[in-house]
Design an enzyme around this catalytic site. Sequence first.
Site, PDB file in Angstrom:
ATOM      1  N   ARG A 149     -64.376  26.127 -38.655  1.00 51.40           N
ATOM      2  CA  ARG A 149     -64.702  26.493 -37.272  1.00 51.40           C
ATOM      3  C   ARG A 149     -64.489  25.311 -36.346  1.00 51.40           C
ATOM      4  O   ARG A 149     -65.431  24.658 -35.894  1.00 51.40           O
ATOM      5  CB  ARG A 149     -66.127  27.033 -37.193  1.00 51.40           C
ATOM      6  CG  ARG A 149     -66.208  28.434 -37.786  1.00 51.40           C
ATOM      7  CD  ARG A 149     -67.490  29.140 -37.486  1.00 51.40           C
ATOM      8  NE  ARG A 149     -67.347  30.572 -37.704  1.00 51.40           N
ATOM      9  CZ  ARG A 149     -68.329  31.440 -37.605  1.00 51.40           C
ATOM     10  NH1 ARG A 149     -69.531  31.031 -37.276  1.00 51.40           N
ATOM     11  NH2 ARG A 149     -68.122  32.726 -37.801  1.00 51.40           N
ATOM     12  N   SER A 196     -65.320  35.489 -37.277  1.00 49.10           N
ATOM     13  CA  SER A 196     -65.792  35.722 -35.909  1.00 49.10           C
ATOM     14  C   SER A 196     -65.247  37.034 -35.358  1.00 49.10           C
ATOM     15  O   SER A 196     -65.959  37.772 -34.669  1.00 49.10           O
ATOM     16  CB  SER A 196     -65.372  34.552 -35.002  1.00 49.10           C
ATOM     17  OG  SER A 196     -66.060  33.380 -35.359  1.00 49.10           O
ATOM     18  N   GLN A 230     -59.610  28.720 -34.001  1.00 48.10           N
ATOM     19  CA  GLN A 230     -60.289  29.911 -33.482  1.00 48.10           C
ATOM     20  C   GLN A 230     -59.414  31.159 -33.578  1.00 48.10           C
ATOM     21  O   GLN A 230     -59.902  32.250 -33.834  1.00 48.10           O
ATOM     22  CB  GLN A 230     -60.705  29.679 -32.030  1.00 48.10           C
ATOM     23  CG  GLN A 230     -61.887  28.745 -31.897  1.00 48.10           C
ATOM     24  CD  GLN A 230     -62.292  28.528 -30.454  1.00 48.10           C
ATOM     25  OE1 GLN A 230     -61.628  28.995 -29.540  1.00 48.10           O
ATOM     26  NE2 GLN A 230     -63.362  27.798 -30.242  1.00 48.10           N
ATOM     27  N   TYR A 268     -72.795  27.378 -38.368  1.00 48.23           N
ATOM     28  CA  TYR A 268     -73.894  28.247 -38.762  1.00 48.23           C
ATOM     29  C   TYR A 268     -75.219  27.496 -38.662  1.00 48.23           C
ATOM     30  O   TYR A 268     -75.261  26.275 -38.633  1.00 48.23           O
ATOM     31  CB  TYR A 268     -73.712  28.733 -40.209  1.00 48.23           C
ATOM     32  CG  TYR A 268     -72.561  29.681 -40.402  1.00 48.23           C
ATOM     33  CD1 TYR A 268     -72.717  31.035 -40.181  1.00 48.23           C
ATOM     34  CD2 TYR A 268     -71.322  29.210 -40.808  1.00 48.23           C
ATOM     35  CE1 TYR A 268     -71.660  31.910 -40.363  1.00 48.23           C
ATOM     36  CE2 TYR A 268     -70.257  30.079 -40.999  1.00 48.23           C
ATOM     37  CZ  TYR A 268     -70.438  31.432 -40.767  1.00 48.23           C
ATOM     38  OH  TYR A 268     -69.390  32.295 -40.944  1.00 48.23           O
ATOM     39  N   ASP A 300     -59.874  32.690 -36.971  1.00 45.54           N
ATOM     40  CA  ASP A 300     -61.259  32.864 -37.413  1.00 45.54           C
ATOM     41  C   ASP A 300     -61.577  34.342 -37.594  1.00 45.54           C
ATOM     42  O   ASP A 300     -62.114  35.000 -36.700  1.00 45.54           O
ATOM     43  CB  ASP A 300     -62.199  32.214 -36.396  1.00 45.54           C
ATOM     44  CG  ASP A 300     -63.626  32.130 -36.907  1.00 45.54           C
ATOM     45  OD1 ASP A 300     -63.912  32.689 -37.980  1.00 45.54           O
ATOM     46  OD2 ASP A 300     -64.461  31.513 -36.223  1.00 45.54           O
TER      47      ASP A 300
END
Length: 522
Positions: free
Chosen positions: A122, A133, A127, A231, A130
């Site tokens: 991350r 996500s 991104q 996280y 990802d």
Amino acid sequence: MKIGALKETYQGEARVAMTPDSAAQLQKLGHECLIESGAGVAAGFADDLYKSAGVTVVDGAKSLWDAADVVIKVREPSKAEAAMVRSSQTLISFFWPAQNEEMLNLFKDKGATAVAMDMVPRISRAQKMDALSSMANIAGYRAVIEAGNNFGRFFTGQITAAGKVPPAKVLIVGAGVAGLAAIGTATSLGAVTYAFDVRPEVAEQIESMGAEFVFLEFEEAAQDGAATGGYAAPSSPEFREKQLEKFREMAPEIDIVITTALIPGRPAPKLWTEDMVRLMKPGSVIVDLAAEKGGNCDLTVMDQKIVTDNGVTIVGYTDFPSRMAAQASTLYSTNIRHMLTDLTPNKDGEIFHNMEDDVIRGATVTHNSEITFPPPPPRVKAIAAAKPKAPEKSAGEKAAEAAAAMKKAGRNQIAMLVIGGVLMLLIGTVAPASFLQHFIVFALACFVGFHVIWGVAHSLHTPLMAVTNAVSSIIILGALLQIGSSSIIVTLLSAIAILIASINIVGGFMVTRRMLAMFQKS
């Protein structure tokens, strides 16, 4: 290289790793695209759509494994699928390596490369790849929709001729991607939304989306989300007890609870206990997005919806993204395409597995007959380190600085008064009496006009309106002082100036008030 997308065999899985649009983009990189027949049907992508996009439709999974150099899919490989992998072949899919040691060893023994989409680091550059996500965003949105489907009332409050309907109260536990998506959906539907997270730094994000952050009065060092890939880190037992105490206090008033708390490589933490469920009102709903990892609620049953003895519905579905298969497939296939773009830096259709690249190295769990999980920490942090703060000044230093600032301001004021006095003396000596009369009117109008306008409530002062209204007030005061002039022309011009400037001032404040009203909640 030949990129092949498998049909998912997991029961209820409707997503597909390649869409006709993503296939067209992969072909631009020089790849040849293959797909197993029927792989996209459940997501709304028929075989004919793939053929129109130049994709070769292959009958059966075995044929696709034999033909493809790179196999892409959504779910982690089953034992039957892993048995078909061959040496030097690459698989890109969710893999969950921390829970699949047997699968890691199988891929290592076969000399195959496994790229885990759940291991993409991350960091900002990653991104676009990802997938966690992307899927969490859909799951958070869908969780609120499922909650509404099982909730027997409006989300938004209403006042009707038949009576008043209070808004639903929603609690989101965990403000990661899924939690923020759920917050946005719940608030947009009109619910009174509360959200909790063990990371206090996300409070601003929660409040910016219209929810209220549930704050715990507990002294504990701030969690470093970046150290665990964005996280939340596990909390201390003392913090957890305080957290459960707060949830127990809120349970009787909450209508809908959506839990999203997960810690990578660990079972889901138990945050909504059985006694909290008993405290909730009949008709309340709990949607547990952590059901696949054991659930955040004590009573969650994976892949089932149950109703407790006191009438609380608990939803433990694990296929929320699959329930929006077309949207989920589009996002996931885009994540896969970006991963393949990084794996094909020369855009010549040849895969170059650069293990010096943070993203590729982080996602690769087996390569060259070696298990490469866990990866080393990325050289680029998910969150940049905070700049070192300047040392705190003592009270004495602050007082000395304030005194020095006041002295400096006083000296400046005295200098301005002296300069003003000298200028007035020169003007009074040289200028005729008629000029002095008009100059005094102008000075009084400026002074009084600015003080009149700045006396209005600050909330009505937008930068533009404040300045234009101050200028208009000067015009009005100057015109009032001139309206008694013996000259008809001066009197007429003064009256016109008063009228126009008054319209400007009143209109300016009315426009500002309307602008402010647009941002006020009803």
